[in-house]
Design a protein around this motif. Structure first.
Motif, PDB file in Angstrom:
ATOM      1  N   LEU A   1       0.830  -1.208   0.000  1.00  0.00           N
ATOM      2  CA  LEU A   1       0.000   0.000   0.000  1.00  0.00           C
ATOM      3  C   LEU A   1       0.865   1.260   0.000  1.00  0.00           C
ATOM      4  O   LEU A   1       0.575   2.225  -0.705  1.00  0.00           O
ATOM      5  N   VAL A   2       1.927   1.246   0.794  1.00  0.00           N
ATOM      6  CA  VAL A   2       2.815   2.402   0.858  1.00  0.00           C
ATOM      7  C   VAL A   2       3.546   2.591  -0.462  1.00  0.00           C
ATOM      8  O   VAL A   2       3.641   3.708  -0.986  1.00  0.00           O
ATOM      9  N   VAL A   3       4.058   1.497  -1.019  1.00  0.00           N
ATOM     10  CA  VAL A   3       4.797   1.577  -2.280  1.00  0.00           C
ATOM     11  C   VAL A   3       3.896   2.093  -3.404  1.00  0.00           C
ATOM     12  O   VAL A   3       4.309   2.938  -4.217  1.00  0.00           O
ATOM     13  N   LYS A   4       2.666   1.594  -3.450  1.00  0.00           N
ATOM     14  CA  LYS A   4       1.734   1.992  -4.507  1.00  0.00           C
ATOM     15  C   LYS A   4       0.984   3.292  -4.185  1.00  0.00           C
ATOM     16  O   LYS A   4       0.190   3.776  -4.992  1.00  0.00           O
ATOM     17  N   ARG A   5       1.208   3.810  -2.967  1.00  0.00           N
ATOM     18  CA  ARG A   5       0.545   5.038  -2.520  1.00  0.00           C
ATOM     19  C   ARG A   5      -0.971   4.920  -2.565  1.00  0.00           C
ATOM     20  O   ARG A   5      -1.693   5.843  -2.961  1.00  0.00           O
ATOM     21  N   GLU A   6      -1.438   3.764  -2.151  1.00  0.00           N
ATOM     22  CA  GLU A   6      -2.876   3.534  -2.074  1.00  0.00           C
ATOM     23  C   GLU A   6      -3.411   4.078  -0.746  1.00  0.00           C
ATOM     24  O   GLU A   6      -2.740   3.973   0.294  1.00  0.00           O
ATOM     25  N   ARG A   7      -4.598   4.613  -0.770  1.00  0.00           N
ATOM     26  CA  ARG A   7      -5.209   5.161   0.442  1.00  0.00           C
ATOM     27  C   ARG A   7      -6.277   4.211   0.978  1.00  0.00           C
ATOM     28  O   ARG A   7      -7.023   3.599   0.206  1.00  0.00           O
ATOM     29  N   LEU A   8      -6.341   4.100   2.284  1.00  0.00           N
ATOM     30  CA  LEU A   8      -7.379   3.283   2.905  1.00  0.00           C
ATOM     31  C   LEU A   8      -8.722   3.994   2.799  1.00  0.00           C
ATOM     32  O   LEU A   8      -8.782   5.220   2.652  1.00  0.00           O
ATOM     33  N   PRO A   9      -9.818   3.243   2.858  1.00  0.00           N
ATOM     34  CA  PRO A   9     -11.147   3.870   2.802  1.00  0.00           C
ATOM     35  C   PRO A   9     -11.338   4.867   3.942  1.00  0.00           C
ATOM     36  O   PRO A   9     -10.754   4.715   5.015  1.00  0.00           O
ATOM     37  N   ARG A  10     -12.163   5.855   3.707  1.00  0.00           N
ATOM     38  CA  ARG A  10     -12.433   6.860   4.737  1.00  0.00           C
ATOM     39  C   ARG A  10     -13.862   6.802   5.257  1.00  0.00           C
ATOM     40  O   ARG A  10     -14.149   7.295   6.344  1.00  0.00           O
ATOM     41  N   SER A  11     -14.749   6.194   4.499  1.00  0.00           N
ATOM     42  CA  SER A  11     -16.153   6.168   4.884  1.00  0.00           C
ATOM     43  C   SER A  11     -16.383   5.271   6.101  1.00  0.00           C
ATOM     44  O   SER A  11     -15.978   4.090   6.090  1.00  0.00           O
ATOM     45  N   PRO A  12     -17.036   5.781   7.156  1.00  0.00           N
ATOM     46  CA  PRO A  12     -17.372   4.943   8.320  1.00  0.00           C
ATOM     47  C   PRO A  12     -18.237   3.741   7.933  1.00  0.00           C
ATOM     48  O   PRO A  12     -18.105   2.666   8.524  1.00  0.00           O
ATOM     49  N   ARG A  13     -19.099   3.930   6.943  1.00  0.00           N
ATOM     50  CA  ARG A  13     -19.957   2.842   6.491  1.00  0.00           C
ATOM     51  C   ARG A  13     -19.114   1.707   5.888  1.00  0.00           C
ATOM     52  O   ARG A  13     -19.371   0.520   6.150  1.00  0.00           O
ATOM     53  N   THR A  14     -18.115   2.076   5.096  1.00  0.00           N
ATOM     54  CA  THR A  14     -17.234   1.064   4.512  1.00  0.00           C
ATOM     55  C   THR A  14     -16.476   0.316   5.596  1.00  0.00           C
ATOM     56  O   THR A  14     -16.352  -0.911   5.548  1.00  0.00           O
ATOM     57  N   TRP A  15     -15.970   1.034   6.590  1.00  0.00           N
ATOM     58  CA  TRP A  15     -15.244   0.390   7.688  1.00  0.00           C
ATOM     59  C   TRP A  15     -16.150  -0.531   8.489  1.00  0.00           C
ATOM     60  O   TRP A  15     -15.711  -1.585   8.978  1.00  0.00           O
ATOM     61  N   ALA A  16     -17.405  -0.158   8.629  1.00  0.00           N
ATOM     62  CA  ALA A  16     -18.347  -1.032   9.342  1.00  0.00           C
ATOM     63  C   ALA A  16     -18.542  -2.340   8.584  1.00  0.00           C
ATOM     64  O   ALA A  16     -18.536  -3.429   9.184  1.00  0.00           O
ATOM     65  N   HIS A  17     -18.706  -2.249   7.268  1.00  0.00           N
ATOM     66  CA  HIS A  17     -18.837  -3.470   6.464  1.00  0.00           C
ATOM     67  C   HIS A  17     -17.543  -4.285   6.497  1.00  0.00           C
ATOM     68  O   HIS A  17     -17.576  -5.523   6.534  1.00  0.00           O
ATOM     69  N   LEU A  18     -16.403  -3.607   6.477  1.00  0.00           N
ATOM     70  CA  LEU A  18     -15.131  -4.302   6.535  1.00  0.00           C
ATOM     71  C   LEU A  18     -14.953  -5.046   7.860  1.00  0.00           C
ATOM     72  O   LEU A  18     -14.319  -6.105   7.905  1.00  0.00           O
ATOM     73  N   SER A  19     -15.510  -4.506   8.928  1.00  0.00           N
ATOM     74  CA  SER A  19     -15.420  -5.174  10.226  1.00  0.00           C
ATOM     75  C   SER A  19     -16.136  -6.518  10.205  1.00  0.00           C
ATOM     76  O   SER A  19     -15.639  -7.514  10.740  1.00  0.00           O
ATOM     77  N   VAL A  20     -17.299  -6.545   9.573  1.00  0.00           N
ATOM     78  CA  VAL A  20     -18.041  -7.804   9.453  1.00  0.00           C
ATOM     79  C   VAL A  20     -17.293  -8.765   8.530  1.00  0.00           C
ATOM     80  O   VAL A  20     -17.153  -9.961   8.816  1.00  0.00           O
ATOM     81  N   ALA A  21     -16.801  -8.232   7.403  1.00  0.00           N
ATOM     82  CA  ALA A  21     -16.056  -9.070   6.458  1.00  0.00           C
ATOM     83  C   ALA A  21     -14.801  -9.645   7.105  1.00  0.00           C
ATOM     84  O   ALA A  21     -14.454 -10.810   6.883  1.00  0.00           O
ATOM     85  N   ALA A  22     -14.109  -8.843   7.892  1.00  0.00           N
ATOM     86  CA  ALA A  22     -12.893  -9.313   8.570  1.00  0.00           C
ATOM     87  C   ALA A  22     -13.212 -10.452   9.527  1.00  0.00           C
ATOM     88  O   ALA A  22     -12.435 -11.402   9.658  1.00  0.00           O
ATOM     89  N   LEU A  23     -14.342 -10.357  10.199  1.00  0.00           N
ATOM     90  CA  LEU A  23     -14.743 -11.424  11.120  1.00  0.00           C
ATOM     91  C   LEU A  23     -15.058 -12.706  10.360  1.00  0.00           C
ATOM     92  O   LEU A  23     -14.605 -13.794  10.731  1.00  0.00           O
TER      93      LEU A  23
END
Length: 338
Positions: free
Chosen positions: A93-115
């Motif tokens: 991510l650092v090498v490619k200069r990719e940014r993590l999502p900023r939307s709280p809604r996206t992070w909420a879905h990612l929390s379920v997906a991570a589980l």
């Protein structure tokens, strides 16, 4: 055996298998827009070599889990796996200069997906291998396409079953009964460990369905979403692990190296290789790694760990893989590329 958010089968499936945070459609779109110069294409390792590497890494992941649990608690093995996998993806991510999502809604879905795709199945496999051989765990992982087919009957109305796919579902679960030696009353098989491994395999298609409905088309790259997903999963395990385990009094080197390999190779690097293959040859070909993983897992368990192998195990595995292949089949018109 990555266990991230690709919709193809894992890893541990396309873990591992998974481990990606977007749909196959996004990967296909990325491949359509990604252009390589002739020089870069020549320098790129052939996809078949990368495919073989991916099969080998995910196949050996079950051996790494087994060795890791010989020195550390299952939650500690999973936490280490996620931590080292996250570090590998974070570097990219650092090498490619990719940014993590900023939307709280996206992070909420990612929390379920991570589980569903990381924390839960990784932990369940680790606990399962306390009492069952790595060979059986690898074969149980191959049932993910079967669970996905069963769930599609009720969860994905646009993915209706055909007679061939329903037959594959029945054939696959017949293979499960063969592996477990059902006609012998499941003698010699630890029921709890096997149930945990099958439950881990069920987590993947549930997670894929959730991701398909919530994160597909989110506008973020696979790498960014996967990095965020692995980060969340690491935090989840960092919170849970101290509640059930205590800090190790010593750090056995061989189990530690197994955990490092499991995370850095089987979770971090494997995702990057998998996404690269999907972008180049498409998800249909890439998901064929699912059928090589249990074969390698069985060979590794027998050759390296000296695990015993009854005739029901390889015969049942072949039946499971045949059933899984049928459940993934599509009518010719649907397979035809534009």
């Amino acid at each position: 055996m990555v266990g991230t958010m690709t919709t193809s089968a894992t890893p541990e499936a396309l873990p591992e298998a998974p481990v990606s945070a977007a749909s196959q459609e996004q990967a296909a779109a990325a491949s359509a827009t990604h252009q390589e110069t002739p020089g870069s294409a020549r320098r790129k390792v052939d996809w078949r070599v990368r495919f073989a590497f991916l099969s080998l890494v995910w196949g050996f992941s079950f051996l790494f889990i087994k060795v890791g649990t010989e020195g550390y608690a299952p939650f500690q093995v999973t936490l280490g796996r996620l931590l080292f996998g996250t570090v590998v993806v974070a570097v990219v991510l650092v090498v490619k200069r990719e940014r993590l999502p900023r939307s709280p809604r996206t992070w909420a879905h990612l929390s379920v997906a991570a589980l569903l795709l990381n924390a839960a199945p990784f932990s369940l496999f680790a606990y399962a291998e306390l009492t069952i051989p790595s060979t059986l765990a690898g074969i149980c992982n191959a049932t993910s396409p079967l669970w996905g087919m069963a769930l599609s009957l009720v969860a994905l109305s646009e993915d209706r079953p055909t007679r061939r796919r329903v037959a594959g579902l029945g054939l696959g679960f017949l293979g499960v009964l063969t592996v477990l030696g059902a006609w012998h009353g499941f003698s010699g098989v630890d029921a709890r460990g096997t149930a945990l491994a099958l439950l881990a395999s069920l987590c993947y298609p549930i997670g894929w369905i959730y991701v398909r409905r919530t994160l597909a088309g989110s506008g973020h790259s696979n790498i960014a979403l996967t990095g965020a997903q692995l980060l969340v999963a690491t935090v989840e395990l960092a919170v849970v692990t101290p509640l059930f385990t205590s800090m190790p009094s010593h750090f056995p080197m061989v189990p530690l190296l197994a955990v490092v390999a499991l995370g850095a190779l089987g979770t971090g690097l494997a995702f990057l290789v998998q996404y690269d293959i999907v972008s180049e040859v498409g998800p249909t070909t890439a998901q064929m790694v699912t059928y090589f993983t249990p074969v390698i897992a069985t060979a590794a368990g027998v050759a390296v760990l000296g695990e015993s192998l009854a005739w029901t195990t390889p015969v049942g595995a072949v039946i499971i893989l045949a059933g899984a292949a049928l459940t993934q089949s599509r009518p010719r018109a649907a397979r035809r590329q534009p």
